[in-house]
Design an enzyme around this catalytic site. Structure first.
Site, mmCIF file in Angstrom:
data_model
loop_
_atom_site.group_PDB
_atom_site.id
_atom_site.type_symbol
_atom_site.label_atom_id
_atom_site.label_comp_id
_atom_site.label_asym_id
_atom_site.label_seq_id
_atom_site.Cartn_x
_atom_site.Cartn_y
_atom_site.Cartn_z
ATOM 1 N N CYS A 72 0.767 -0.851 0.011
ATOM 2 C CA CYS A 72 -0.022 -0.611 0.204
ATOM 3 C C CYS A 72 1.114 1.039 0.009
ATOM 4 O O CYS A 72 1.873 1.265 0.313
ATOM 5 C CB CYS A 72 -1.551 -0.535 1.212
ATOM 6 S SG CYS A 72 -2.595 0.769 0.600
ATOM 7 N N ASP A 111 -7.031 -2.891 10.533
ATOM 8 C CA ASP A 111 -5.890 -2.464 11.236
ATOM 9 C C ASP A 111 -5.536 -2.080 12.436
ATOM 10 O O ASP A 111 -6.722 -1.909 12.879
ATOM 11 C CB ASP A 111 -5.581 -1.021 9.245
ATOM 12 C CG ASP A 111 -4.497 -0.973 9.477
ATOM 13 O OD1 ASP A 111 -3.471 -0.659 10.247
ATOM 14 O OD2 ASP A 111 -4.480 0.803 8.419
#
Length: 218
Positions: A11, A130
């Site tokens: 990412c 997350d």
């Protein structure tokens, strides 16, 4: 997709070179961040170039934070992403609307995991766990989360070449996602760390497969 295969997403990709390196390393997807507050914000035109260059075998995930459904869809179309990842305030109907156009990764924190797991998710929406502050580089307590981690969920939060194998062994996520541990500085990847991260995830899968009952060694 082979049984036991953990997908790997790189990412915070902000350059074409980093995207191509991730694809060559064997990553399954790159993340393109469109949240205006991010240090890793990428322009739609560059994101589109990346999407058209990495090849059809690499997913392009647009990452959004507290943006309207209309803005998400407009940017996703402009950048030619193949999936969207949403952080912040998105209602069930909004997730369902997005999922009518793209597969959706719905990011949740450990504090809200139980709520989202118990609430029915719309089709084509997958949970990603997350850290409370995404991109902080702080790993989660995987052992404490194991009883609550949803089957088929994705894992992010402080993952890198040094610990992704341990995380995969602890939680068996469908996919893993890394940012800060793979960078030279925000938005710019260290190519060697990207390769090491992908290799560590693949090696973790191989060890888990070898440990399954009936596995044959040679």
């Amino acid at each position: 997709m082979p049984s036991g295969r953990t997908l790997v997403k790189i990412c915070g990709t902000t350059t074409l070179g980093d995207a191509l390196n991730a694809a060559e390393a064997g990553a399954d997807a790159v993340g393109l961040i469109f949240a205006p507050v991010s240090k890793r914000l990428v322009a739609p035109a560059l994101a589109r170039e990346i999407s058209l260059s990495v090849g059809p075998g690499v997913g392009r995930v647009g990452v959004f934070l507290n943006q309207s459904v209309a803005e998400v869809l407009q940017l996703a179309d402009a950048a030619r992403v193949s999936a969207v990842q949403v952080h912040g305030e998105f209602s069930g109907p909004e997730l369902a609307e997005l999922a009518g156009f793209y597969p959706v990764l719905r990011v949740v924190s450990p504090q809200t995991l139980t709520y989202h797991f118990e609430a029915p998710l719309p089709p084509h929406v997958t949970l990603m766990l997350d850290a409370p502050q995404p991109g902080s580089g702080q790993p989660l307590d995987w052992a404490a989360l194991a009883p609550h981690f949803p089957a088929g969920g994705w894992l992010a939060g402080g993952l890198g070449p040094h610990n992704v194998a341990q995380a995969i062994s602890a939680l068996h996520p469908a996919g893993v996602d890394a940012v800060s541990a793979l960078e030279q500085w925000p938005g710019i990847k260290d190519p060697a760390r990207v390769w090491a991260f992908v290799a560590a995830a693949q090696q973790a899968d191989a060890r888990l497969d070898a440990a399954k009952p009936g596995a044959v060694g040679c």
